[in-house]
Design an enzyme around this catalytic site. Structure first.
Site, PDB file in Angstrom:
ATOM      1  N   LYS A   1      55.277  20.669  53.476  1.00 28.56           N
ATOM      2  CA  LYS A   1      55.951  21.941  53.234  1.00 28.56           C
ATOM      3  C   LYS A   1      55.488  22.663  51.965  1.00 28.56           C
ATOM      4  CE  LYS A   1      60.693  23.452  52.645  1.00 28.56           C
ATOM      5  NZ  LYS A   1      62.026  22.923  52.378  1.00 28.56           N
TER       6      LYS A   1
ATOM      7  N   GLU B   1      45.695   7.653  39.372  1.00 32.32           N
ATOM      8  CA  GLU B   1      46.859   7.097  38.687  1.00 32.32           C
ATOM      9  C   GLU B   1      47.091   5.665  39.155  1.00 32.32           C
ATOM     10  OE1 GLU B   1      50.053   6.598  41.219  1.00 32.32           O
ATOM     11  OE2 GLU B   1      50.855   8.393  40.247  1.00 32.32           O
TER      12      GLU B   1
ATOM     13  N   HIS C   1      47.247  21.501  46.426  1.00 29.24           N
ATOM     14  CA  HIS C   1      47.660  20.098  46.391  1.00 29.24           C
ATOM     15  C   HIS C   1      48.768  19.863  47.419  1.00 29.24           C
ATOM     16  CE1 HIS C   1      48.638  16.126  45.287  1.00 29.24           C
ATOM     17  NE2 HIS C   1      49.846  16.453  44.858  1.00 29.24           N
TER      18      HIS C   1
ATOM     19  N   ARG D   1      65.649  17.517  38.351  1.00 32.99           N
ATOM     20  CA  ARG D   1      65.665  18.975  38.457  1.00 32.99           C
ATOM     21  C   ARG D   1      64.301  19.603  38.144  1.00 32.99           C
ATOM     22  NH1 ARG D   1      66.002  22.587  34.416  1.00 32.99           N
ATOM     23  NH2 ARG D   1      66.147  21.867  32.276  1.00 32.99           N
TER      24      ARG D   1
ATOM     25  N   ASN E   1      50.415  12.043  51.016  1.00 28.73           N
ATOM     26  CA  ASN E   1      49.909  12.533  49.735  1.00 28.73           C
ATOM     27  C   ASN E   1      48.948  11.513  49.138  1.00 28.73           C
ATOM     28  OD1 ASN E   1      49.484  13.538  47.191  1.00 28.73           O
ATOM     29  ND2 ASN E   1      51.613  13.390  46.510  1.00 28.73           N
TER      30      ASN E   1
ATOM     31  N   CYS F   1      48.360  13.614  39.918  1.00 32.44           N
ATOM     32  CA  CYS F   1      47.586  13.982  41.109  1.00 32.44           C
ATOM     33  C   CYS F   1      46.391  14.894  40.833  1.00 32.44           C
ATOM     34  CB  CYS F   1      48.493  14.646  42.139  1.00 32.44           C
ATOM     35  SG  CYS F   1      49.745  13.547  42.797  1.00 32.44           S
TER      36      CYS F   1
ATOM     37  N   SER G   1      51.424  16.122  38.286  1.00 33.84           N
ATOM     38  CA  SER G   1      52.722  16.088  37.614  1.00 33.84           C
ATOM     39  C   SER G   1      52.524  15.845  36.131  1.00 33.84           C
ATOM     40  CB  SER G   1      53.577  14.961  38.203  1.00 33.84           C
ATOM     41  OG  SER G   1      53.982  15.312  39.497  1.00 33.84           O
TER      42      SER G   1
ATOM     43  N   THR H   1      61.482  18.636  39.465  1.00 36.35           N
ATOM     44  CA  THR H   1      60.630  18.597  40.654  1.00 36.35           C
ATOM     45  C   THR H   1      60.652  19.954  41.362  1.00 36.35           C
ATOM     46  OG1 THR H   1      60.994  16.250  40.974  1.00 36.35           O
ATOM     47  CG2 THR H   1      60.360  17.480  42.913  1.00 36.35           C
TER      48      THR H   1
END
Lengths: 349, 131
Positions: free
Chosen positions: A242, A82, A237, A202, A269, A114, A299, A204
């Site tokens: 977390k 990207e 990914h 929201r 990332n 990604c 995404s 995400t």
């Protein structure tokens, strides 16, 4: 699930991670007075002479070295990112030329946030699996952008992974099957000509990362008639430390299975490079007969899942190029001022 | 003109392509056109390995136009294992990492930005060997 007519596998792989790091606490020092938690401990920073093309070239050369192939043997060189340096002019053409794959080669740039690299990976499976090419290279590489002070700035980093897909009988790891899951989910986007991407609030997390990954991963497990316990390793990914731990646990994978491929706590990332570099790091330690489960995420949104089985050929191939750990260990930390200068965040008046 | 000048050097810059003399085996870099009276077949194209040793270096602190953002950066003479001596920037290293004779390897990096409406120039630099 999808399987090519002709069995395919990885005949080469290579990672690239830049030498420089910035500590997440250094970023927090600027924006939050160092208060609060940070999502990773550090992220990789591209040097002032690095971009998606240069990182893709080094990862590609590592993959060719492991495969003991000349570039001209490749039927395709596809680069997923990207952060292609040009809006119009393919990164793939420059990479193909640099590794000696041109001119008789298919080349293109892929884009799917990604998971741009894994789109190329699936396409490469098909090109080789149909018999149209003997070998095809899929690269995921990114120098991810992030707005100063945005939550993304703590994690958006740089890295690359290159995979050469070839006939299964030559493979260091066979690719047994894949699944792709895609939906229109506005969790994260960057409009044309805008410098930095934004999160769709929201969307995400739950409807995006977790829904796409669990959908693709569970479908592949079900179609294979297998469970998490049937795999030695897993890679998901890694937008932070977390999320991959959480999604692994939900699907029934353990921390030990994802440990070798978990690079995000150290380097952030790497976007299109993340799952692919994680796979490289796992191949660096895997033994013949062991199995690897990979699920990417992009995404927008979607996930690709893959099941691989390591062969005897991995042992000899591994030593022919630098291990991912060699790139991880050479870390040199920079402060926010150097980072801002190199990333073009300074307005020169 | 600028675009063509850079494009013409892509074999040299991307793949470290030099030439080998088909009679004597001598190797030269970069490639050159045949000298007066020489047959074009006198020299054949070869790709150099990119491995070499640091022959000499200097650290640039006052850079020419276009390189200000890199300061300080080392420029070196690298003795390639095939013989030729190449002038190039070193990257991914600090001055303290460098000493004459250390092993270096070629990497492809962004060399120069020729302007927003012009091309990005890529080519060889060298760094201390990773493995």
């Amino acid at each position: 699930m999808m399987k090519p007519n002709r069995p395919v596998g990885l005949v080469g792989y290579g990672a690239y991670i830049p030498r420089y790091r910035i500590a997440a606490k250094e970023i927090a020092r600027l924006w939050t007075d160092g208060q609060g938690g940070v999502p990773v401990s550090a992220k990789s920073v591209p040097g002032p002479d690095e971009d998606t093309i240069t990182m893709a070239i080094e990862a590609a050369r590592n993959a060719l070295a492991r495969a003991e192939l000349d570039g001209e043997r490749l039927g395709a060189v596809w680069v997923g990112s990207e952060s292609h340096p040009y809006s119009v002019k393919p990164s793939g053409g420059i990479v193909a030329e640099a590794i000696g794959a041109s001119p008789w080669v298919s080349s293109a740039d892929f884009e799917f946030a990604c998971k741009a690299g894994s789109e190329a990976f699936t396409a490469a499976m098909a090109l080789v699996g149909s018999g149209m090419a003997e070998y095809a290279m899929a690269i995921g590489a990114d120098t991810a952008q992030s707005r100063p002070s945005d939550a993304l700035e703590y994690t958006a980093s740089a890295g690359a992974g290159a995979m050469i897909i070839g006939p299964a009988e030559q493979a260091l790891a066979t690719i047994d099957a894949t699944v792709s899951y895609v939906s229109d989910t506005p969790d994260f986007f960057r409009r044309a000509d805008r410098p930095y991407p934004v999160h769709g609030n929201r969307f995400t997390g739950e409807p995006a990362y977790f829904h796409q990954i669990t959908s693709a991963a569970q479908r592949l497990l079900d179609d294979l008639g297998k469970g998490p316990q049937d795999f030695t390793y897993a890679i998901f990914h890694q937008p932070n430390a977390k999320f991959p731990q959480t999604v692994a646990k939900r699907l029934g994978f353990t921390d030990a299975q994802i440990a070798p491929g978990m690079l995000s706590p150290q380097i952030g990332n790497t976007y299109s490079g993340a799952a692919m570099a994680g796979l490289c790091a796992t191949l660096d330690v895997a033994q013949p007969g062991e199995t690897i489960f990979v699920t990417t995420y992009g995404s927008g949104a979607g996930s690709d899942a893959y099941a691989l089985t390591v062969t005897e050929q991995l042992l000899a191939a591994r030593a022919r190029a630098p291990l991912t750990s060699a790139y991880l260990q050479r870390q040199v930390f920079v402060d926010y001022a150097i980072y801002a200068k190199w990333m073009g965040k300074l307005v020169m008046g | 003109m600028e675009v063509a000048r850079h494009w013409r050097q892509r074999g040299t810059r991307y793949r470290l392509e030099g030439q080998r003399n088909t009679r004597t085996g001598a190797i030269r870099f970069p490639a050159q056109p045949p000298a007066l009276g020489e047959e074009p077949s006198e020299w054949e194209s070869i790709r150099l390995s990119g491995r070499g040793t640091l022959y000499s270096f200097s650290v640039i602190r006052q850079a020419p136009d276009g390189f200000e953002g890199l300061v300080p950066y080392p420029v070196a003479l690298v003795q390639l294992e095939e013989g030729p001596l190449v002038t190039a920037q070193l990257t991914d290293c600090a001055e303290a990492d460098l000493s004459i004779g250390i092993a270096v390897e070629m990497v492809t990096r962004h060399l120069l930005d020729t302007g927003e409406d012009n091309v990005l120039v890529y080519g060889y630099k060298f760094r201390p060997c990773l493995m």
